[in-house]
Design a protein around this motif. Structure first.
Motif, mmCIF file in Angstrom:
data_model
loop_
_atom_site.group_PDB
_atom_site.id
_atom_site.type_symbol
_atom_site.label_atom_id
_atom_site.label_comp_id
_atom_site.label_asym_id
_atom_site.label_seq_id
_atom_site.Cartn_x
_atom_site.Cartn_y
_atom_site.Cartn_z
ATOM 1 N N LYS A 2 0.653 -1.273 0.004
ATOM 2 C CA LYS A 2 -0.019 0.009 -0.025
ATOM 3 C C LYS A 2 0.916 1.345 0.166
ATOM 4 O O LYS A 2 0.553 2.132 -0.738
ATOM 5 C CB LYS A 2 -1.174 0.007 1.197
ATOM 6 N N PRO A 3 1.941 1.304 0.964
ATOM 7 C CA PRO A 3 2.603 2.738 0.834
ATOM 8 C C PRO A 3 3.215 2.760 -0.534
ATOM 9 O O PRO A 3 3.306 3.971 -1.002
ATOM 10 C CB PRO A 3 3.823 2.358 1.928
ATOM 11 N N THR A 4 3.827 2.174 -1.232
ATOM 12 C CA THR A 4 4.108 2.169 -2.504
ATOM 13 C C THR A 4 2.951 2.645 -3.382
ATOM 14 O O THR A 4 3.452 3.594 -4.277
ATOM 15 C CB THR A 4 4.648 0.942 -3.216
ATOM 16 N N PHE A 5 1.920 2.275 -3.397
ATOM 17 C CA PHE A 5 0.952 2.940 -4.208
ATOM 18 C C PHE A 5 0.615 4.234 -3.887
ATOM 19 O O PHE A 5 0.133 5.217 -4.598
ATOM 20 C CB PHE A 5 -0.361 1.844 -4.255
ATOM 21 N N ILE A 6 0.622 4.208 -2.528
ATOM 22 C CA ILE A 6 0.347 5.940 -1.928
ATOM 23 C C ILE A 6 1.276 6.852 -2.403
ATOM 24 O O ILE A 6 0.940 8.062 -2.808
ATOM 25 C CB ILE A 6 0.212 5.816 -0.315
ATOM 26 N N GLU A 7 2.323 6.539 -2.296
ATOM 27 C CA GLU A 7 3.431 7.402 -2.753
ATOM 28 C C GLU A 7 3.392 7.630 -4.345
ATOM 29 O O GLU A 7 3.622 8.749 -4.708
ATOM 30 C CB GLU A 7 4.875 6.576 -2.440
ATOM 31 N N LEU A 8 2.849 6.733 -5.049
ATOM 32 C CA LEU A 8 2.931 7.021 -6.518
ATOM 33 C C LEU A 8 1.868 7.859 -6.643
ATOM 34 O O LEU A 8 1.625 9.004 -7.729
ATOM 35 C CB LEU A 8 2.384 5.662 -7.065
ATOM 36 N N LYS A 9 0.729 7.683 -6.004
ATOM 37 C CA LYS A 9 -0.632 8.646 -6.123
ATOM 38 C C LYS A 9 -0.029 9.929 -5.873
ATOM 39 O O LYS A 9 -0.687 10.884 -6.374
ATOM 40 C CB LYS A 9 -1.466 8.092 -4.962
ATOM 41 N N ASP A 10 0.615 10.227 -4.742
ATOM 42 C CA ASP A 10 0.978 11.609 -4.323
ATOM 43 C C ASP A 10 2.056 12.207 -5.434
ATOM 44 O O ASP A 10 1.650 13.358 -5.909
ATOM 45 C CB ASP A 10 1.730 11.575 -3.289
ATOM 46 N N LYS A 11 2.727 11.534 -5.975
ATOM 47 C CA LYS A 11 3.740 12.106 -7.006
ATOM 48 C C LYS A 11 2.948 12.483 -8.384
ATOM 49 O O LYS A 11 2.996 13.489 -8.852
ATOM 50 C CB LYS A 11 4.670 11.028 -7.465
ATOM 51 N N PHE A 12 1.817 11.583 -8.503
ATOM 52 C CA PHE A 12 0.794 11.837 -9.662
ATOM 53 C C PHE A 12 0.084 13.270 -9.476
ATOM 54 O O PHE A 12 -0.022 14.100 -10.229
ATOM 55 C CB PHE A 12 0.038 10.568 -9.730
ATOM 56 N N MET A 13 -0.411 13.367 -8.305
ATOM 57 C CA MET A 13 -1.250 14.512 -7.773
ATOM 58 C C MET A 13 -0.290 15.630 -8.024
ATOM 59 O O MET A 13 -0.864 16.590 -8.326
ATOM 60 C CB MET A 13 -1.929 14.261 -6.481
ATOM 61 N N LYS A 14 0.926 15.595 -7.519
ATOM 62 C CA LYS A 14 1.814 16.862 -7.523
ATOM 63 C C LYS A 14 1.741 17.479 -9.136
ATOM 64 O O LYS A 14 1.555 18.390 -9.485
ATOM 65 C CB LYS A 14 3.074 16.514 -7.287
ATOM 66 N N LEU A 15 1.765 16.572 -10.010
ATOM 67 C CA LEU A 15 1.951 17.073 -11.452
ATOM 68 C C LEU A 15 0.571 17.273 -11.900
ATOM 69 O O LEU A 15 0.434 18.269 -12.508
ATOM 70 C CB LEU A 15 2.490 15.781 -12.315
ATOM 71 N N TYR A 16 -0.515 16.544 -11.270
ATOM 72 C CA TYR A 16 -1.690 16.656 -12.111
ATOM 73 C C TYR A 16 -2.493 17.818 -11.765
ATOM 74 O O TYR A 16 -3.177 18.749 -12.594
ATOM 75 C CB TYR A 16 -2.805 15.335 -11.724
ATOM 76 N N LYS A 17 -2.279 18.295 -10.546
ATOM 77 C CA LYS A 17 -2.938 19.508 -10.057
ATOM 78 C C LYS A 17 -2.397 20.631 -10.633
ATOM 79 O O LYS A 17 -2.976 21.660 -10.968
ATOM 80 C CB LYS A 17 -2.414 19.757 -8.442
ATOM 81 N N LYS A 18 -1.027 20.759 -11.116
ATOM 82 C CA LYS A 18 -0.636 21.927 -11.980
ATOM 83 C C LYS A 18 -1.048 21.738 -13.402
ATOM 84 O O LYS A 18 -0.421 22.450 -14.451
ATOM 85 C CB LYS A 18 0.903 21.763 -11.576
ATOM 86 N N LYS A 19 -1.654 20.568 -13.950
ATOM 87 C CA LYS A 19 -1.819 19.867 -15.097
ATOM 88 C C LYS A 19 -0.356 19.842 -16.251
ATOM 89 O O LYS A 19 -0.419 20.277 -17.341
ATOM 90 C CB LYS A 19 -2.678 20.907 -15.935
ATOM 91 N N ALA A 20 0.697 19.864 -15.366
ATOM 92 C CA ALA A 20 1.796 19.870 -15.925
ATOM 93 C C ALA A 20 2.135 18.544 -17.122
ATOM 94 O O ALA A 20 1.687 17.616 -16.614
ATOM 95 C CB ALA A 20 3.103 19.463 -15.080
ATOM 96 N N HIS A 21 2.600 18.878 -18.101
ATOM 97 C CA HIS A 21 2.837 17.951 -19.276
ATOM 98 C C HIS A 21 1.565 17.427 -19.722
ATOM 99 O O HIS A 21 1.829 16.552 -20.537
ATOM 100 C CB HIS A 21 3.652 16.995 -18.828
ATOM 101 N N LEU A 22 0.430 17.733 -19.411
ATOM 102 C CA LEU A 22 -0.807 16.971 -19.825
ATOM 103 C C LEU A 22 -0.912 17.052 -21.342
ATOM 104 O O LEU A 22 -1.295 16.261 -21.955
ATOM 105 C CB LEU A 22 -1.933 17.487 -19.230
ATOM 106 N N HIS A 23 -0.564 18.239 -21.727
ATOM 107 C CA HIS A 23 -0.826 18.496 -23.460
ATOM 108 C C HIS A 23 0.048 17.491 -24.233
ATOM 109 O O HIS A 23 -0.630 17.163 -25.265
ATOM 110 C CB HIS A 23 -0.507 19.888 -23.753
ATOM 111 N N HIS A 24 1.264 16.774 -23.674
ATOM 112 C CA HIS A 24 1.781 15.854 -24.266
ATOM 113 C C HIS A 24 1.062 14.711 -24.799
ATOM 114 O O HIS A 24 0.929 13.729 -25.512
ATOM 115 C CB HIS A 24 3.107 15.424 -23.668
ATOM 116 N N TYR A 25 0.227 14.235 -23.732
ATOM 117 C CA TYR A 25 -0.675 13.151 -23.785
ATOM 118 C C TYR A 25 -2.147 13.364 -24.587
ATOM 119 O O TYR A 25 -2.536 12.608 -25.431
ATOM 120 C CB TYR A 25 -1.015 12.752 -22.316
ATOM 121 N N LEU A 26 -2.507 14.583 -24.305
ATOM 122 C CA LEU A 26 -4.034 14.891 -24.899
ATOM 123 C C LEU A 26 -4.133 15.287 -26.474
ATOM 124 O O LEU A 26 -5.034 14.754 -26.899
ATOM 125 C CB LEU A 26 -4.445 16.043 -24.156
ATOM 126 N N HIS A 27 -2.636 15.383 -26.798
ATOM 127 C CA HIS A 27 -2.924 15.404 -28.502
ATOM 128 C C HIS A 27 -2.668 14.158 -29.209
ATOM 129 O O HIS A 27 -2.958 14.023 -30.303
ATOM 130 C CB HIS A 27 -1.713 16.431 -28.752
#
Length: 475
Positions: free
Chosen positions: A406-431
Motif C-alpha cells: 500500500k505505501p508504494t501505491f500511496i507514494e505513486l498517487k502523491d507524485k501523480f497528484m503533484k503533477l496533475y494539480k498543475k496540469k503539468a505536461h498534460l498536453h503531451h498526452y492529450l494531443h
C-alpha cells in the motif's frame, strides 16, 4: 509442452528478458550434459532443424538441433532488441518473434498504448497466435515491462488487454519494474498510474519490483565482495557484476546486475515448469491460491540467495537461515514491510535438496511472527523443485500477498497528484488520438480504490479471530 510464454515489452522488459534467456540456457546446460532435447527444455524452447530452410518443424526426440525461445520481443525503439540479435543469444530468436519500431514512445504512456497499440495490434495478435500454436499446454503469459517509460507501460498494458481478449482462459502474470524516487523521467508518475489501472483490471498476478530495492541489493553485494564477507573472490565473468567480470563495473552499469536479479526471480518462479520436483507448483496455482480478491493481486517477492550462478565464492547459507532471509527486508525486491502488515497468503518456492519436513518445520517456526488474515491462517502454498540454481545447493523464492504494498501505491498517487494539480505536461498526452483527460481521472480513481481496499483489510489486523458465520441449515 510449454506452460508459460514470456513477452518482453520495452527497453527494461527486453533487457530483463535477455538475462532470463541467458540464465535459463546456462541452467539447462548444467543439468543436460548430453545435449538431448528433453521435457525441461521444451517448456521454454522449441527444437528446430534449421537446415530445412529456416522454420522447420519441431523435433521432439533426440539431440538438440537449434533451440528457439518461445517468446515475443516488442520494443518501439530497436536498440535493445538489436543488441540481443547481435549478442550471444542471436540464434535463439528470429524475426518472427520480434516487433520493433525506430522512434520510441518518448516516455509517454499514450503513445505506447493508444498510438502504437492500435498501429501494431494486428501484427502483435498474429505473432502471438503463431507463437502460441507451438504450445500444446499454454497455462500463462508472462509480461515483463517497466512502469515509468512509454513503451513498457503503454504498449505493455495494451498487450495485456489483447491477451485477455484473444486468450481469455490463459492466466496473465506481469513482472512490473516501478521507477525509483529519483527517477529522471519527469512524467513517470503519469505513466505508472495510467498503467496501474490496466494492471488492476486485466492482470491475474503482478510482481511489482522497485528499482531502488534492486539498486540497494546490488550495492550490498558489491560491499560484501569488497569487504571480503563473501569469501575473497568474485569469479571471472561473474554475472553479478555484469558481463565484464570485474567488480567495479557495478558502478558503471548497475542495470546489468539489477536486471540479473529480476531474471533470477523469473528463473525460480518457472523452475517448477522446467524441472522435476516432489511438489511441483504451476504458475496458475499461485494465482488461484494467493489471490483471494481479484484486484488485490500484487505479490511481494523475496529471493535468497540474491547473487547468481556461483558468481561469488560464498559458503552456502544454512537451510533454516535461508527461510529467515526470505522474510527479511534485505532480500525483498520492493521496499515494504510485510512483517508489520497483514498477510493474505504466502507461497514458498524452494529449489534443491530440501525435504517437505524442512518446509513444514520452517513454516511453523516463522508463523508466530507473521500476521495472517483471520480467515486464512493456514494460507501457505509450497513448491519443491529438485534442481537447484547452478552453483548453489538450494534457493528460495517467497511470494507474499500482503497489504505492505500500500505505501508504494500511496507514494505513486502523491507524485501523480503533484503533477496533475498543475496540469503539468498534460498536453503531451492529450494531443494523442483517443487520449482524453478522463483517462487520467479514471486512472487515479482506480488507484485510490485499490488503496482503499488495502485500508479496509488493514483495519481488521490485530482484531480477534472470528470465524466467518456459516449459512444456517434449516432442519
Amino acid at each position: 509442452s510449454c506452460l508459460s510464454l514470456p513477452l518482453a515489452v520495452g527497453q527494461c522488459g527486453n533487457q530483463v528478458g535477455c538475462r532470463f534467456w541467458d540464465l535459463a540456457l546456462r541452467e539447462h546446460a548444467a543439468v543436460n550434459k548430453k545435449g538431448i532435447y528433453d521435457e525441461a527444455l521444451s517448456s521454454f524452447f522449441r527444437n528446430v532443424d534449421t537446415r530445412s530452410g529456416g522454420d522447420g518443424p519441431d523435433i521432439y526426440k533426440g539431440k538438440i538441433y537449434s533451440l528457439k525461445a518461445r517468446a515475443l520481443l516488442i520494443d518501439m525503439e530497436e536498440g535493445v532488441v538489436n543488441e540481443i540479435l547481435q549478442g550471444p543469444l542471436r540464434d535463439v530468436f528470429d524475426s518472427k518473434q520480434l516487433i520493433t519500431d525506430v522512434s520510441g514512445s518518448g516516455n509517454n504512456w499514450a503513445v505506447g498504448h493508444k498510438l502504437y497499440g492500435y498501429q501494431y495490434r494486428e501484427n502483435i495478435v498474429e505473432k502471438l497466435r503463431k507463437t502460441a500454436e507451438h504450445c500444446d499446454c499454454l497455462q500463462c503469459f508472462f509480461i515483463i515491462h517497466s512502469m515509468g517509460g512509454g513503451t513498457g507501460s503503454g504498449l505493455g498494458t495494451f498487450v495485456l488487454n489483447l491477451l485477455e481478449d484473444e486468450f481469455p482462459e490463459v492466466y496473465r502474470f506481469v513482472t512490473s519494474v516501478y521507477p525509483s524516487g529519483e527517477d529522471d523521467v519527469i512524467t513517470s508518475p503519469y505513466n505508472s498510474v495510467l498503467a496501474m489501472k490496466e494492471l488492476n483490471e486485466h492482470a491475474d498476478c503482478v510482481l511489482p519490483i522497485e528499482n531502488e530495492s534492486l539498486f540497494d541489493i546490488v550495492n550490498k553485494i558489491h560491499q560484501m565482495i569488497n569487504f571480503g564477507k563473501l569469501g575473497s573472490t568474485v569469479k571471472q565473468n561473474s554475472l553479478v557484476t555484469s558481463s565484464a567480470g570485474s567488480a567495479k563495473t557495478v558502478q558503471e552499469k548497475p542495470f546489468d546486475a539489477m536486471n540479473n536479479i529480476v531474471a533470477n526471480l523469473l528463473l525460480n518462479l518457472t523452475s517448477s515448469a522446467r524441472f522435476e520436483g516432489s511438489l511441483n507448483m504451476d504458475l496458475n496455482e499461485i494465482s488461484m491460491n494467493l489471490v483471494p480478491f481479484p484486484r488485490l493481486h500484487y505479490l511481494v517477492s523475496s529471493l535468497t540467495p540474491l547473487y547468481t550462478l556461483a558468481d561469488v565464492n560464498v559458503p552456502s547459507r544454512r537451510l533454516d537461515q535461508m527461510f529467515s532471509d526470505a522474510f527479511s527486508r534485505d532480500h525483498q525486491l520492493i521496499q515494504a514491510d510485510p512483517k508489520h502488515s497483514l498477510y493474505l497468503a504466502c507461497a514458498l518456492l524452494v529449489r534443491g535438496n530440501v525435504q517437505v519436513s524442512d518446509l513444514r518445520r520452517n513454516i511453523e517456526r516463522l508463523k508466530p511472527s507473521l500476521h495472517f488474515v483471520s480467515w486464512n491462517q493456514e494460507g501457505w502454498k509450497t513448491g519443491l523443485c529438485s534442481v537447484p540454481p547452478v552453483g548453489h545447493s538450494h534457493s528460495l523464492l517467497a511470494l507474499a500477498n500482503n497489504t505492505c504494498v500500500k505505501p508504494t501505491f500511496i507514494e505513486l498517487k502523491d507524485k501523480f497528484m503533484k503533477l496533475y494539480k498543475k496540469k503539468a505536461h498534460l498536453h503531451h498526452y492529450l494531443h494523442i488520438d483517443g487520449m482524453e483527460q478522463s483517462c487520467f481521472s479514471e486512472a487515479i480513481s482506480s488507484l485510490s480504490d485499490l488503496i482503499e481496499e488495502y485500508n479496509e483489510l488493514d483495519a481488521t489486523k490485530g482484531g480477534p479471530r472470528i470465524d466467518p458465520s456459516r449459512l444456517q441449515i434449516a432442519v
